[in-house]
Design a protein around this motif. Sequence first.
Motif, PDB file in Angstrom:
ATOM      1  N   GLU A   1      -6.254  -4.771   8.306  1.00  0.00           N
ATOM      2  CA  GLU A   1      -7.082  -4.625   7.363  1.00  0.00           C
ATOM      3  C   GLU A   1      -6.854  -3.762   6.267  1.00  0.00           C
ATOM      4  OE1 GLU A   1     -11.233  -4.127   8.955  1.00  0.00           O
ATOM      5  OE2 GLU A   1     -11.230  -5.915  10.004  1.00  0.00           O
ATOM      6  N   PHE A   2      -6.973  -4.180   4.934  1.00  0.00           N
ATOM      7  CA  PHE A   2      -6.532  -3.262   4.124  1.00  0.00           C
ATOM      8  C   PHE A   2      -7.865  -2.927   3.152  1.00  0.00           C
ATOM      9  CE2 PHE A   2      -3.031  -5.658   5.484  1.00  0.00           C
ATOM     10  CZ  PHE A   2      -2.122  -4.807   5.341  1.00  0.00           C
ATOM     11  N   ALA A   3      -8.108  -1.559   2.755  1.00  0.00           N
ATOM     12  CA  ALA A   3      -9.318  -1.122   1.886  1.00  0.00           C
ATOM     13  C   ALA A   3      -8.497  -1.138   0.530  1.00  0.00           C
ATOM     14  CB  ALA A   3      -9.624   0.165   2.202  1.00  0.00           C
ATOM     15  N   ALA A   4      -7.332  -1.164   0.165  1.00  0.00           N
ATOM     16  CA  ALA A   4      -6.653  -0.922  -1.092  1.00  0.00           C
ATOM     17  C   ALA A   4      -5.301  -1.466  -0.883  1.00  0.00           C
ATOM     18  CB  ALA A   4      -6.837   0.317  -1.516  1.00  0.00           C
ATOM     19  N   GLY A   5      -4.872  -1.949  -1.872  1.00  0.00           N
ATOM     20  CA  GLY A   5      -3.401  -2.197  -2.218  1.00  0.00           C
ATOM     21  C   GLY A   5      -3.340  -3.271  -3.356  1.00  0.00           C
ATOM     22  N   ASP A   6      -2.014  -3.814  -3.505  1.00  0.00           N
ATOM     23  CA  ASP A   6      -1.657  -4.635  -4.383  1.00  0.00           C
ATOM     24  C   ASP A   6      -1.071  -5.925  -3.643  1.00  0.00           C
ATOM     25  OD1 ASP A   6      -1.823  -3.257  -6.965  1.00  0.00           O
ATOM     26  OD2 ASP A   6      -0.651  -2.035  -6.157  1.00  0.00           O
ATOM     27  N   VAL A   7      -1.753  -7.072  -4.108  1.00  0.00           N
ATOM     28  CA  VAL A   7      -1.153  -8.227  -3.385  1.00  0.00           C
ATOM     29  C   VAL A   7      -0.296  -9.164  -4.302  1.00  0.00           C
ATOM     30  CG1 VAL A   7      -2.233 -10.593  -2.673  1.00  0.00           C
ATOM     31  CG2 VAL A   7      -3.312  -8.264  -1.777  1.00  0.00           C
ATOM     32  N   THR A   8       0.600  -9.569  -3.626  1.00  0.00           N
ATOM     33  CA  THR A   8       1.670 -10.450  -4.542  1.00  0.00           C
ATOM     34  C   THR A   8       1.328 -12.008  -3.571  1.00  0.00           C
ATOM     35  OG1 THR A   8       3.101  -8.878  -4.769  1.00  0.00           O
ATOM     36  CG2 THR A   8       3.841 -11.253  -5.182  1.00  0.00           C
ATOM     37  N   LEU A   9       1.053 -12.929  -4.129  1.00  0.00           N
ATOM     38  CA  LEU A   9       0.934 -14.403  -3.599  1.00  0.00           C
ATOM     39  C   LEU A   9       2.222 -14.892  -3.527  1.00  0.00           C
ATOM     40  CD1 LEU A   9      -2.152 -15.686  -6.160  1.00  0.00           C
ATOM     41  CD2 LEU A   9      -2.222 -14.408  -3.714  1.00  0.00           C
TER      42      LEU A   9
ATOM     43  N   THR B   1       0.707  -1.065   0.020  1.00  0.00           N
ATOM     44  CA  THR B   1       0.179   0.125  -0.043  1.00  0.00           C
ATOM     45  C   THR B   1       0.925   1.148  -0.045  1.00  0.00           C
ATOM     46  OG1 THR B   1      -0.135   0.190   2.181  1.00  0.00           O
ATOM     47  CG2 THR B   1      -1.767  -1.251   1.417  1.00  0.00           C
ATOM     48  N   GLY B   2       0.798   2.100  -1.119  1.00  0.00           N
ATOM     49  CA  GLY B   2       1.654   2.914  -1.249  1.00  0.00           C
ATOM     50  C   GLY B   2       3.212   2.656  -0.830  1.00  0.00           C
ATOM     51  N   THR B   3       3.989   3.057   0.019  1.00  0.00           N
ATOM     52  CA  THR B   3       5.444   2.532   0.114  1.00  0.00           C
ATOM     53  C   THR B   3       5.503   1.707   1.203  1.00  0.00           C
ATOM     54  OG1 THR B   3       5.509   4.343   1.872  1.00  0.00           O
ATOM     55  CG2 THR B   3       6.348   5.027  -0.371  1.00  0.00           C
ATOM     56  N   GLU B   4       4.411   1.207   1.890  1.00  0.00           N
ATOM     57  CA  GLU B   4       4.481   0.062   2.838  1.00  0.00           C
ATOM     58  C   GLU B   4       4.030  -1.275   2.260  1.00  0.00           C
ATOM     59  OE1 GLU B   4       4.204   1.195   6.405  1.00  0.00           O
ATOM     60  OE2 GLU B   4       4.799   3.010   5.660  1.00  0.00           O
ATOM     61  N   VAL B   5       4.948  -2.314   2.869  1.00  0.00           N
ATOM     62  CA  VAL B   5       4.837  -3.718   2.421  1.00  0.00           C
ATOM     63  C   VAL B   5       4.467  -4.430   3.683  1.00  0.00           C
ATOM     64  CG1 VAL B   5       5.783  -5.572   1.255  1.00  0.00           C
ATOM     65  CG2 VAL B   5       6.547  -3.307   0.719  1.00  0.00           C
ATOM     66  N   TYR B   6       3.249  -5.117   3.628  1.00  0.00           N
ATOM     67  CA  TYR B   6       3.035  -6.072   4.878  1.00  0.00           C
ATOM     68  C   TYR B   6       3.117  -7.431   4.416  1.00  0.00           C
ATOM     69  CZ  TYR B   6       1.273  -1.614   6.680  1.00  0.00           C
ATOM     70  OH  TYR B   6       1.127  -0.401   7.169  1.00  0.00           O
ATOM     71  N   ALA B   7       3.561  -8.385   5.127  1.00  0.00           N
ATOM     72  CA  ALA B   7       3.543  -9.758   4.997  1.00  0.00           C
ATOM     73  C   ALA B   7       2.768 -10.457   5.727  1.00  0.00           C
ATOM     74  CB  ALA B   7       5.017 -10.294   4.500  1.00  0.00           C
ATOM     75  N   GLY B   8       2.098 -11.783   5.487  1.00  0.00           N
ATOM     76  CA  GLY B   8       1.058 -12.207   6.475  1.00  0.00           C
ATOM     77  C   GLY B   8       0.236 -13.215   5.614  1.00  0.00           C
ATOM     78  N   LEU B   9      -0.588 -13.858   6.558  1.00  0.00           N
ATOM     79  CA  LEU B   9      -1.637 -14.772   6.110  1.00  0.00           C
ATOM     80  C   LEU B   9      -2.766 -14.127   5.732  1.00  0.00           C
ATOM     81  CD1 LEU B   9      -2.335 -17.787   5.530  1.00  0.00           C
ATOM     82  CD2 LEU B   9      -3.120 -17.899   7.941  1.00  0.00           C
ATOM     83  N   ALA B  10      -3.356 -14.090   4.435  1.00  0.00           N
ATOM     84  CA  ALA B  10      -4.803 -13.806   4.169  1.00  0.00           C
ATOM     85  C   ALA B  10      -5.649 -14.434   4.627  1.00  0.00           C
ATOM     86  CB  ALA B  10      -4.831 -13.435   2.792  1.00  0.00           C
ATOM     87  N   THR B  11      -6.472 -13.918   5.724  1.00  0.00           N
ATOM     88  CA  THR B  11      -7.476 -14.990   6.388  1.00  0.00           C
ATOM     89  C   THR B  11      -9.065 -14.617   6.013  1.00  0.00           C
ATOM     90  OG1 THR B  11      -7.762 -13.270   8.227  1.00  0.00           O
ATOM     91  CG2 THR B  11      -5.958 -15.128   8.398  1.00  0.00           C
ATOM     92  N   GLY B  12      -9.234 -13.773   5.223  1.00  0.00           N
ATOM     93  CA  GLY B  12     -10.712 -13.177   4.834  1.00  0.00           C
ATOM     94  C   GLY B  12     -10.883 -11.776   4.213  1.00  0.00           C
TER      95      GLY B  12
END
Length: 347
Positions: A330-338, A301-312
């Motif tokens: 919780e994220f309202a927007a962002g780019d996800v890498t699997l 999201t913008g310049t932040e990167v969060y790693a974790g388990l997508a739970t829902g």
Amino acid sequence: MQAAAGGAGGAVVFSRLAGEILDILRARPGEYVSGEEIARQMSVTRTAIWKHIRELREFGYGISAGGKLGYRLDSIPDRLYPAEIQAGLTTQFIGRAGIHYYREVGSTNEIARELGEQGAPAGTVVVAEAQVQGRGRLRRSWWSPPEKGIWMSVLLRPGLPPGEVFLLSFATAVAVARAIGSLLPLEVRIKWPNDILVGGKKVAGILLEIKAELDQVHYVVAGIGLNANQEEVDFPSELRSRATSLRQAFGRPVSRVHLAREILTSLEEEYLSLGHGGRERLWQEWRQFDVTIGRQVEVVTGTEVYAGLATGITPEGKLVLKLPGGEVAEFAAGDVTLAGVRGNPAT
Ligand code: BT5
């Protein structure tokens, strides 16, 4: 078929009379229809018929002229002409009020927005063979080469409160995924929020743009970009590892007209269902396509990167992530890498 106001290059479409001739020939596949019969049905002269046959040929239709036998429709060009999309379209309103066709345009979303401002009716569609300023989210660009994809925007005027319009972006993603899956034997997936993937690569993207006030939605433009017939070499090198087309996945060229028609049909179904309170149905469908939940992911999201388990996903469409420390974000927007998608390159 419509002429559209504004926009780069203006709308290109053949005349109403040419369209009527096309309808007559289309209704008698493989047969010659005499010029006399066509002229009688349309109450125009045979010279006028000839003129419009020439016009249709200029638009790429293969029409044989068999002297006294008349005219026969032999082939239809691979173009997203409104007359082609509308032939056999069974929707109630999407694509009925008008399909505005362009050979080349900046962005179909931009044209649809102008039409929205001018009061065009809900269900108005803008489609282009090419976009030179196709856009993604956050002003990113969307590569839209001529005659290879479906670059299309649908103007909607939903009765939803502004806070719920986000549901339409999930509904559009489901509609596109369903449409692809119903025409082609491909496994289609959706990556939150609304990347459409085939074989782990992005085949389509959705861009929803909204004009609203605090308590009222004026209009929504649902923009759909779908890679249909590009071959691998066609892709710019920076996209090649992440993007694909239906042709690449299926192994053969696909009919863009059939796909466009199917997308409009499923979009209308999803839209009407949402209007009748079908949120649960939407989320159920979305989950059937989802490839995000239950995976280790990275969210940018913008310049932040969060790693974790997508739970829902929350009812507001936010992605829920369990971070390594155990906290929940919780994220309202962002780019996800699997991370570690089985058998597929990470996207
Ligand atoms: C999207 O944005 O995926 C929304 C794309 C919507 C395009 C349609 S076409 C009709 C209508 N008119 C418009 O002007 N737009 C809409 P986003 O999630 O931000 O993804 C953008 C990113 O996808 C880019 O930064 C590239 O990395 C990548 N990309 C660009 N072109 C692509 C393509 N043709 N296929 C796959 N990926 C692409």
